[in-house]
Scaffold this motif. Sequence first.
Motif, PDB file in Angstrom:
ATOM      1  N   UNK A 114      45.122  74.724 -40.678  1.00 16.88           N
ATOM      2  CA  UNK A 114      45.796  76.124 -40.165  1.00 16.88           C
ATOM      3  C   UNK A 114      47.165  75.477 -39.997  1.00 16.88           C
ATOM      4  N   UNK A 115      47.230  74.969 -39.089  1.00 18.12           N
ATOM      5  CA  UNK A 115      48.885  74.483 -38.646  1.00 18.12           C
ATOM      6  C   UNK A 115      49.360  73.956 -39.607  1.00 18.12           C
ATOM      7  N   UNK A 116      49.130  72.990 -40.562  1.00 20.68           N
ATOM      8  CA  UNK A 116      49.738  72.474 -41.627  1.00 20.68           C
ATOM      9  C   UNK A 116      50.257  73.403 -42.556  1.00 20.68           C
ATOM     10  N   UNK A 117      49.393  74.456 -42.841  1.00 18.67           N
ATOM     11  CA  UNK A 117      49.416  75.445 -43.853  1.00 18.67           C
ATOM     12  C   UNK A 117      50.723  76.312 -43.367  1.00 18.67           C
ATOM     13  N   UNK A 118      50.716  76.556 -41.816  1.00 17.30           N
ATOM     14  CA  UNK A 118      52.053  77.333 -41.447  1.00 17.30           C
ATOM     15  C   UNK A 118      53.305  76.324 -41.600  1.00 17.30           C
ATOM     16  N   UNK A 119      53.076  75.341 -41.139  1.00 12.59           N
ATOM     17  CA  UNK A 119      54.491  74.306 -41.459  1.00 12.59           C
ATOM     18  C   UNK A 119      54.694  74.492 -42.855  1.00 12.59           C
ATOM     19  N   UNK A 120      54.038  73.898 -43.671  1.00 15.62           N
ATOM     20  CA  UNK A 120      54.603  73.850 -45.055  1.00 15.62           C
ATOM     21  C   UNK A 120      55.150  75.440 -45.496  1.00 15.62           C
ATOM     22  N   UNK A 121      54.548  76.497 -45.169  1.00 14.92           N
ATOM     23  CA  UNK A 121      54.931  77.683 -45.398  1.00 14.92           C
ATOM     24  C   UNK A 121      56.520  77.971 -44.865  1.00 14.92           C
ATOM     25  N   UNK A 122      56.522  77.617 -43.510  1.00 12.80           N
ATOM     26  CA  UNK A 122      57.896  78.044 -43.209  1.00 12.80           C
ATOM     27  C   UNK A 122      58.883  76.660 -43.068  1.00 12.80           C
ATOM     28  N   UNK A 154      43.091  76.245 -48.740  1.00 16.03           N
ATOM     29  CA  UNK A 154      41.698  75.544 -48.053  1.00 16.03           C
ATOM     30  C   UNK A 154      40.949  74.974 -49.326  1.00 16.03           C
ATOM     31  N   UNK A 155      40.729  75.621 -50.257  1.00 12.86           N
ATOM     32  CA  UNK A 155      39.918  75.254 -51.318  1.00 12.86           C
ATOM     33  C   UNK A 155      40.599  73.996 -52.141  1.00 12.86           C
ATOM     34  N   UNK A 183      40.147  66.391 -50.394  1.00  7.83           N
ATOM     35  CA  UNK A 183      39.304  65.423 -49.465  1.00  7.83           C
ATOM     36  C   UNK A 183      38.081  64.925 -50.334  1.00  7.83           C
ATOM     37  N   UNK A 184      37.613  65.568 -50.897  1.00  7.81           N
ATOM     38  CA  UNK A 184      36.403  65.166 -51.961  1.00  7.81           C
ATOM     39  C   UNK A 184      37.227  64.033 -53.001  1.00  7.81           C
ATOM     40  N   UNK A 234      49.086  86.605 -47.679  1.00  9.41           N
ATOM     41  CA  UNK A 234      48.873  85.493 -46.970  1.00  9.41           C
ATOM     42  C   UNK A 234      47.482  85.001 -46.683  1.00  9.41           C
ATOM     43  N   UNK A 235      46.464  85.955 -46.813  1.00  6.34           N
ATOM     44  CA  UNK A 235      44.838  85.334 -46.791  1.00  6.34           C
ATOM     45  C   UNK A 235      44.699  84.833 -48.187  1.00  6.34           C
ATOM     46  N   UNK A 236      45.233  85.309 -49.177  1.00  4.55           N
ATOM     47  CA  UNK A 236      44.854  84.734 -50.516  1.00  4.55           C
ATOM     48  C   UNK A 236      45.380  83.359 -50.664  1.00  4.55           C
ATOM     49  N   UNK A 237      46.382  83.124 -50.190  1.00  3.79           N
ATOM     50  CA  UNK A 237      47.138  81.715 -50.326  1.00  3.79           C
ATOM     51  C   UNK A 237      46.471  80.806 -49.087  1.00  3.79           C
ATOM     52  N   UNK A 238      46.004  81.503 -48.126  1.00  7.57           N
ATOM     53  CA  UNK A 238      45.206  80.356 -47.239  1.00  7.57           C
ATOM     54  C   UNK A 238      43.921  79.984 -47.868  1.00  7.57           C
TER      55      UNK A 238
END
Length: 126
Positions: free
Chosen positions: A111-119, A14-15, A21-22, A6-10
Motif C-alpha cells: 500500500x505504501x509503495x502504491x502511494x509512493x509510485x502514484x505520487x 495488487x494482482x 511475487x509468484x 483509485x480502488x480499481x488501480x489498487x
Amino acid sequence: MIQHLFSSKLIRYGLIGGTATLLHISVASLYLYGVDDSILFSNIVGFLSAYLFSYILQSTFVFEHAPSFVKALKYFVVQLGGLLLAIWLSGMFDGHNNYLKTFIIAFLLPLLSFVIHKLWTFREIH
C-alpha cells in the motif's frame, strides 16, 4: 468516480504484484534446480525477472504510462526502499508474532509503495 478509479488501480496493482511475487519464486526455484544451487544468485535472477515484469505491467495497466528509463529507476528505488523497510521492520518486531510481521510486510508495504509510485514514480508533470 475518483474513489472507484483509485480502488480499481489498487486492485490491479495488487494482482500484478502478487503475480510478480509468484514469478520471482518460480524463476528462483528453476534457477536453483537447473542452473546453480546458489540462493543469492537464484534470488537475484528471480528479483530481476519479477522487477521487469512488474514495472512494465504496472506502468502500462495501473499507472497508464509508457515505460521509460527514468521511471524504471524511480520504480527500482521505491522497490529497493520497500525491501530495506521490510528488513528494518522485521528487526523492529523481533520477538513479536511472526504472523504480525508477515501481515505488516505483505499488506502495508505494498500500500505504501502504491502511494509512493502514484505520487512520485508516475506523477504527472504539467
